[in-house]
Scaffold this motif. Structure first.
Motif, mmCIF file in Angstrom:
data_model
loop_
_atom_site.group_PDB
_atom_site.id
_atom_site.type_symbol
_atom_site.label_atom_id
_atom_site.label_comp_id
_atom_site.label_asym_id
_atom_site.label_seq_id
_atom_site.Cartn_x
_atom_site.Cartn_y
_atom_site.Cartn_z
ATOM 1 N N VAL A 58 74.295 20.756 -38.871
ATOM 2 C CA VAL A 58 73.660 20.291 -39.696
ATOM 3 C C VAL A 58 74.036 19.465 -40.756
ATOM 4 C CG1 VAL A 58 71.408 19.887 -40.814
ATOM 5 C CG2 VAL A 58 71.445 21.114 -38.605
ATOM 6 N N ASN A 59 74.380 18.874 -41.413
ATOM 7 C CA ASN A 59 74.723 17.267 -42.681
ATOM 8 C C ASN A 59 73.371 17.190 -43.683
ATOM 9 O OD1 ASN A 59 77.440 17.823 -41.789
ATOM 10 N ND2 ASN A 59 76.838 16.020 -40.619
ATOM 11 N N THR A 98 66.324 17.959 -53.984
ATOM 12 C CA THR A 98 65.868 17.430 -52.790
ATOM 13 C C THR A 98 67.181 17.580 -52.022
ATOM 14 O OG1 THR A 98 63.365 16.442 -53.188
ATOM 15 C CG2 THR A 98 64.152 15.916 -51.044
ATOM 16 N N LEU A 99 66.899 18.610 -50.654
ATOM 17 C CA LEU A 99 67.758 17.993 -49.708
ATOM 18 C C LEU A 99 66.912 17.289 -48.428
ATOM 19 C CD1 LEU A 99 68.615 22.351 -49.321
ATOM 20 C CD2 LEU A 99 69.652 20.218 -50.949
ATOM 21 N N PHE A 100 68.504 16.300 -47.198
ATOM 22 C CA PHE A 100 68.224 15.849 -47.019
ATOM 23 C C PHE A 100 68.626 16.341 -45.761
ATOM 24 C CE2 PHE A 100 66.858 13.076 -50.961
ATOM 25 C CZ PHE A 100 65.823 12.906 -50.175
ATOM 26 N N PHE A 101 68.124 16.774 -44.353
ATOM 27 C CA PHE A 101 69.129 16.828 -42.935
ATOM 28 C C PHE A 101 69.645 16.255 -41.992
ATOM 29 C CE2 PHE A 101 66.502 19.869 -44.681
ATOM 30 C CZ PHE A 101 67.000 20.903 -45.040
ATOM 31 N N SER A 102 70.767 15.531 -41.652
ATOM 32 C CA SER A 102 71.209 14.030 -40.880
ATOM 33 C C SER A 102 70.360 14.172 -39.425
ATOM 34 C CB SER A 102 72.738 15.463 -40.414
ATOM 35 O OG SER A 102 72.538 16.148 -39.631
ATOM 36 N N ARG A 103 69.542 15.962 -39.396
ATOM 37 C CA ARG A 103 68.485 15.632 -37.627
ATOM 38 C C ARG A 103 67.867 16.902 -38.576
ATOM 39 N NH1 ARG A 103 68.820 20.847 -35.609
ATOM 40 N NH2 ARG A 103 70.979 21.708 -35.376
ATOM 41 N N PRO A 104 66.557 16.500 -38.008
ATOM 42 C CA PRO A 104 65.444 17.121 -38.083
ATOM 43 C C PRO A 104 65.727 18.413 -38.490
ATOM 44 C CG PRO A 104 64.663 15.512 -36.687
ATOM 45 C CD PRO A 104 66.236 15.531 -36.977
ATOM 46 N N ILE A 105 64.988 19.845 -38.517
ATOM 47 C CA ILE A 105 65.009 21.120 -38.693
ATOM 48 C C ILE A 105 64.081 21.562 -38.470
ATOM 49 C CG2 ILE A 105 67.754 21.077 -39.900
ATOM 50 C CD1 ILE A 105 66.671 22.447 -42.321
ATOM 51 N N THR A 106 63.852 22.680 -37.682
ATOM 52 C CA THR A 106 62.317 23.226 -38.007
ATOM 53 C C THR A 106 62.519 24.946 -38.296
ATOM 54 O OG1 THR A 106 63.508 24.425 -35.447
ATOM 55 C CG2 THR A 106 61.699 22.592 -35.611
#
Length: 219
Positions: A58-59, A98-106
């Motif tokens: 994850v980026n 705010t942190l943004f993720f390269s793909r959705p995380i759970t």
């Protein structure tokens, strides 16, 4: 009665498929609800700046620059809670990050602390969820508090504090997959084993017999 039963059944399956988001300050609770955990303690060269880093596959990106420091060198001496002594990301002039993720995380976790030697209320915001804790950083002990979240997939979250500008520091960022309960499989009973088709056939047969009886009485 049949309609009520079907509505209740649909409601039950809806509840079984629902996963409520949760926040916790307990590492053991978080770990027991999360699998495939990936953690990073390296964000780039010390005393440099970054707007992104990787946690396993994850980026993670931010809108502002984050300073990279090393515990025991150019940050608080000693180790943080959980014995963490790696690198630290420091907010650059903002009271929230705010942190943004390269793909959705759970699932997400990190250690938060004030950037300076002070006491601050640190908060984690994920969707409509919020968890806040009071954290104190001293020169002798870095302190920090554990923040963990797990739930439905999200693409961003926010770290905030009431301590003013440059007052956020965090490290030991981890992501993972929330552990979902296995799907509920209905076990048919003696009557249900006949299936919907059998029930329909029985209904048709009953209707036909009733029609014959009505015709016989009319004759």
């Amino acid at each position: 009665m049949k309609i009520r039963f079907l509505v209740a059944l649909v409601g039950l399956y809806s509840l079984c498929g629902n996963v409520n988001a949760s926040m916790t300050g307990d590492l053991n609770e978080w770990q027991s609800n999360v699998s495939n955990v990936q953690t990073t303690a390296y964000y780039g060269p010390t005393q440099s700046f970054t707007q992104g880093f990787s946690v396993g596959s994850v980026n993670v990106f931010t809108a502002s620059l984050l300073g990279i420091s090393q515990i025991g060198q150019n940050f608080a001496t000693g180790t943080w809670t959980q014995g963490y002594g790696g690198q630290v990301l420091q907010g650059g002039g903002a009271s929230f990050i705010t942190l943004f993720f390269s793909r959705p995380i759970t699932a997400f976790s990190a250690l938060f602390t004030p950037n300076y030697y002070q006491t601050s209320t640190m908060s984690l915001f994920v969707g409509n969820e919020q968890m806040s804790r009071t954290v104190t950083t001293t020169p002798a002990f870095g302190s920090a508090a554990f923040f963990g979240w797990f739930g439905d997939a999200v693409s961003s979250l926010t770290i905030a504090t009431n301590g003013g500008a440059n007052s956020i520091a965090f490290g030991k960022v981890a992501v993972g997959d929330v552990v979902r309960a296995p799907p509920v499989t209905a076990v048919p009973g003696p009557e249900a084993g006949a299936g919907v088709g059998a029930l329909v056939m029985l209904g048709v047969a009953y209707w036909a017999k009733r029609r014959r009886d009505e015709k016989a009485l009319a004759a």
